[in-house]
Scaffold this motif. Structure first.
Motif, PDB file in Angstrom:
ATOM      1  N   ALA A 143     -12.186  -4.739  74.756  1.00  0.00           N
ATOM      2  CA  ALA A 143     -11.997  -4.463  73.406  1.00  0.00           C
ATOM      3  C   ALA A 143     -12.467  -6.122  73.357  1.00  0.00           C
ATOM      4  O   ALA A 143     -13.405  -6.255  71.702  1.00  0.00           O
ATOM      5  N   GLN A 144     -11.891  -7.005  73.548  1.00  0.00           N
ATOM      6  CA  GLN A 144     -12.492  -7.987  73.642  1.00  0.00           C
ATOM      7  C   GLN A 144     -14.550  -8.771  73.161  1.00  0.00           C
ATOM      8  O   GLN A 144     -15.207  -8.916  72.537  1.00  0.00           O
ATOM      9  N   LEU A 145     -15.194  -7.524  74.943  1.00  0.00           N
ATOM     10  CA  LEU A 145     -16.018  -7.915  74.432  1.00  0.00           C
ATOM     11  C   LEU A 145     -16.624  -6.956  73.893  1.00  0.00           C
ATOM     12  O   LEU A 145     -18.247  -7.201  72.579  1.00  0.00           O
ATOM     13  N   LEU A 146     -16.093  -6.005  72.983  1.00  0.00           N
ATOM     14  CA  LEU A 146     -16.617  -5.511  71.614  1.00  0.00           C
ATOM     15  C   LEU A 146     -16.419  -5.943  70.685  1.00  0.00           C
ATOM     16  O   LEU A 146     -17.547  -5.641  69.581  1.00  0.00           O
ATOM     17  N   VAL A 147     -15.945  -6.364  70.294  1.00  0.00           N
ATOM     18  CA  VAL A 147     -15.453  -7.277  68.933  1.00  0.00           C
ATOM     19  C   VAL A 147     -16.942  -8.216  68.893  1.00  0.00           C
ATOM     20  O   VAL A 147     -17.562  -8.819  67.906  1.00  0.00           O
ATOM     21  N   PHE A 148     -16.756  -9.381  70.805  1.00  0.00           N
ATOM     22  CA  PHE A 148     -17.577 -10.244  70.257  1.00  0.00           C
ATOM     23  C   PHE A 148     -19.556  -9.074  70.089  1.00  0.00           C
ATOM     24  O   PHE A 148     -20.488 -10.390  68.861  1.00  0.00           O
ATOM     25  N   THR A 149     -19.792  -8.752  70.354  1.00  0.00           N
ATOM     26  CA  THR A 149     -20.516  -7.332  70.248  1.00  0.00           C
ATOM     27  C   THR A 149     -20.741  -6.431  68.598  1.00  0.00           C
ATOM     28  O   THR A 149     -22.009  -6.766  68.224  1.00  0.00           O
ATOM     29  N   LEU A 150     -19.982  -6.488  68.105  1.00  0.00           N
ATOM     30  CA  LEU A 150     -19.829  -6.031  66.864  1.00  0.00           C
ATOM     31  C   LEU A 150     -19.777  -7.609  66.221  1.00  0.00           C
ATOM     32  O   LEU A 150     -21.157  -7.186  65.033  1.00  0.00           O
ATOM     33  N   ALA A 151     -19.675  -8.630  66.497  1.00  0.00           N
ATOM     34  CA  ALA A 151     -20.077  -9.601  65.356  1.00  0.00           C
ATOM     35  C   ALA A 151     -21.305 -10.154  65.780  1.00  0.00           C
ATOM     36  O   ALA A 151     -22.201 -10.462  64.956  1.00  0.00           O
ATOM     37  N   VAL A 152     -22.089  -9.259  67.296  1.00  0.00           N
ATOM     38  CA  VAL A 152     -24.040 -10.391  66.789  1.00  0.00           C
ATOM     39  C   VAL A 152     -24.717  -9.107  66.292  1.00  0.00           C
ATOM     40  O   VAL A 152     -25.802  -9.288  65.904  1.00  0.00           O
ATOM     41  N   ALA A 186     -12.233 -12.123  61.756  1.00  0.00           N
ATOM     42  CA  ALA A 186     -10.968 -11.831  61.789  1.00  0.00           C
ATOM     43  C   ALA A 186     -10.164 -11.220  63.129  1.00  0.00           C
ATOM     44  O   ALA A 186      -8.466 -11.502  63.669  1.00  0.00           O
ATOM     45  N   TRP A 187     -11.101 -11.359  63.909  1.00  0.00           N
ATOM     46  CA  TRP A 187     -10.448 -12.069  65.990  1.00  0.00           C
ATOM     47  C   TRP A 187      -9.751 -13.814  65.312  1.00  0.00           C
ATOM     48  O   TRP A 187      -8.496 -13.184  66.366  1.00  0.00           O
ATOM     49  N   GLN A 188      -9.792 -14.176  64.963  1.00  0.00           N
ATOM     50  CA  GLN A 188      -9.379 -15.274  65.107  1.00  0.00           C
ATOM     51  C   GLN A 188      -7.919 -15.348  64.142  1.00  0.00           C
ATOM     52  O   GLN A 188      -6.869 -15.805  64.758  1.00  0.00           O
ATOM     53  N   ARG A 189      -8.004 -14.643  63.280  1.00  0.00           N
ATOM     54  CA  ARG A 189      -7.137 -14.425  62.280  1.00  0.00           C
ATOM     55  C   ARG A 189      -5.128 -13.519  63.316  1.00  0.00           C
ATOM     56  O   ARG A 189      -4.246 -14.299  63.762  1.00  0.00           O
ATOM     57  N   TRP A 190      -6.240 -12.763  64.655  1.00  0.00           N
ATOM     58  CA  TRP A 190      -5.401 -12.394  65.112  1.00  0.00           C
ATOM     59  C   TRP A 190      -4.965 -12.801  66.633  1.00  0.00           C
ATOM     60  O   TRP A 190      -3.860 -13.280  66.396  1.00  0.00           O
ATOM     61  N   ARG A 191      -5.539 -13.637  66.664  1.00  0.00           N
ATOM     62  CA  ARG A 191      -5.621 -15.060  67.593  1.00  0.00           C
ATOM     63  C   ARG A 191      -4.206 -15.867  67.246  1.00  0.00           C
ATOM     64  O   ARG A 191      -3.991 -15.761  68.134  1.00  0.00           O
ATOM     65  N   THR A 192      -4.328 -16.308  66.254  1.00  0.00           N
ATOM     66  CA  THR A 192      -3.460 -17.457  65.867  1.00  0.00           C
ATOM     67  C   THR A 192      -2.143 -16.723  65.622  1.00  0.00           C
ATOM     68  O   THR A 192      -0.631 -16.692  65.362  1.00  0.00           O
ATOM     69  N   GLN A 193      -1.859 -15.366  65.712  1.00  0.00           N
ATOM     70  CA  GLN A 193      -0.609 -14.778  65.190  1.00  0.00           C
ATOM     71  C   GLN A 193      -0.289 -14.188  66.834  1.00  0.00           C
ATOM     72  O   GLN A 193       1.230 -13.295  67.587  1.00  0.00           O
TER      73      GLN A 193
END
Length: 289
Positions: free
Chosen positions: A192-201, A211-218
């Motif tokens: 899932a983490q790799l897929l988020v990075f791929t979607l960003a690329v 969106a990923w950073q908002r999740w990370r803070t919570q």
């Protein structure tokens, strides 16, 4: 790695031509064996249910290295395991079923097949986007990552954890189901983490990472095994929202579930091409050195 890349390409191609191949599964065997182990509970029961098939597949994979036509046999075995683990339904065919439905009730009914845990999928853009993101992870990208890392045994490990943890009809006690769910969440976390990075690329970098950073803070303690990777769904929906706004950006488009489906299918197709390209470069690098 070259055999694994070829096996993945063959399995994906076969599913594109014959989606019914994904319906081949061994749930009946898994259910009967789970009932036979009813005296075990918790992590021990899950360890046996998952560990024994994975050990058998690993042993077969090693044995095929010394068999006649070993590479061909390993390739055929890997394709068969992938077809099992991409199931129990083909991801692309489920998306096509939603698009091909003639009316809204038919689309809503078809969308339920995208649910991985039996929860109903509401006919809204965000809910449908979440269901598509999780289906893409668990029926394609998660299987592929663990297959590339650990071979057929890795793909089966991921598949069994997913089926035991997500399928409420599996004959498991609550303690065992929770253990399987936590194992599935842990195995989901890296792909899932790799897929988020791929979607960003391949998509909109700022929106996805925001969106990923908002999740990370919570995120709470132990989120990587206690919780589903909802950051993936949030990141994927944020990517699509920016893509829609970059076009005409009409309000009805932002809330149109079908438009969400079409654009998200395109985003995950680009992500798939990116993953396969990286693996192909790794293979080519190995040949050149």
């Amino acid at each position: 790695m070259a055999i694994r890349l070829l096996a993945a390409l063959l399995a994906l191609g076969l599913l594109h031509l014959l989606p019914s191949l994904a319906r081949w599964h061994t749930d009946g065997v898994l259910r009967r064996w789970s009932r036979a182990l009813r005296e075990l509970t918790g992590a021990g029961r899950v360890a046996v249910l998952v560990g024994v098939p994975v050990a058998i597949v690993l042993a077969v994979t090693v044995a095929l290295q010394h068999a006649w036509l070993g590479d061909l046999a390993r390739l055929a075995f890997a394709v068969a395991v992938l077809l099992l683990c991409f199931g129990p339904r083909a991801f692309e065919s489920d998306l096509e079923a939603v698009l091909g439905a003639s009316d809204r009730p038919g689309r809503e009914t078809a969308a339920q097949a995208l649910s991985e845990d039996g929860e109903p999928v509401a006919w809204t853009a965000h809910a449908l986007g979440e269901a598509i993101a999780f289906a893409a992870l668990r029926r394609r990208f998660g299987v592929l990552l663990w297959f590339f890392l650990l071979g057929p045994a890795g793909a089966l490990l991921y598949y069994l954890a997913r089926r035991l943890g997500r399928d409420e009809s599996m004959p498991l006690d609550e303690t065992s189901r929770e253990s399987a769910r936590r194992l599935g969440n842990a195995l989901d976390w890296i792909p899932a983490q790799l897929l988020v990075f791929t979607l960003a690329v391949v998509g909109h970098w700022d929106a996805v990472l925001a969106a990923w950073q908002r999740w990370r803070t919570q995120a709470g303690a132990g989120h990587w095994y206690r919780e589903e990777p909802r950051f993936l769904a949030e990141a994927a929906c944020a990517d699509i929202a920016v893509e829609i706004e970059a076009g005409d950006g009409y309000a009805e488009e932002r809330s149109d579930p079908l438009l969400e489906l079409v654009r998200m299918r395109s985003a995950f197709l680009r992500a798939l091409v990116a993953w396969m390209s990286v693996v192909a470069l790794v293979v080519m690098g190995g040949w050149l050195t």
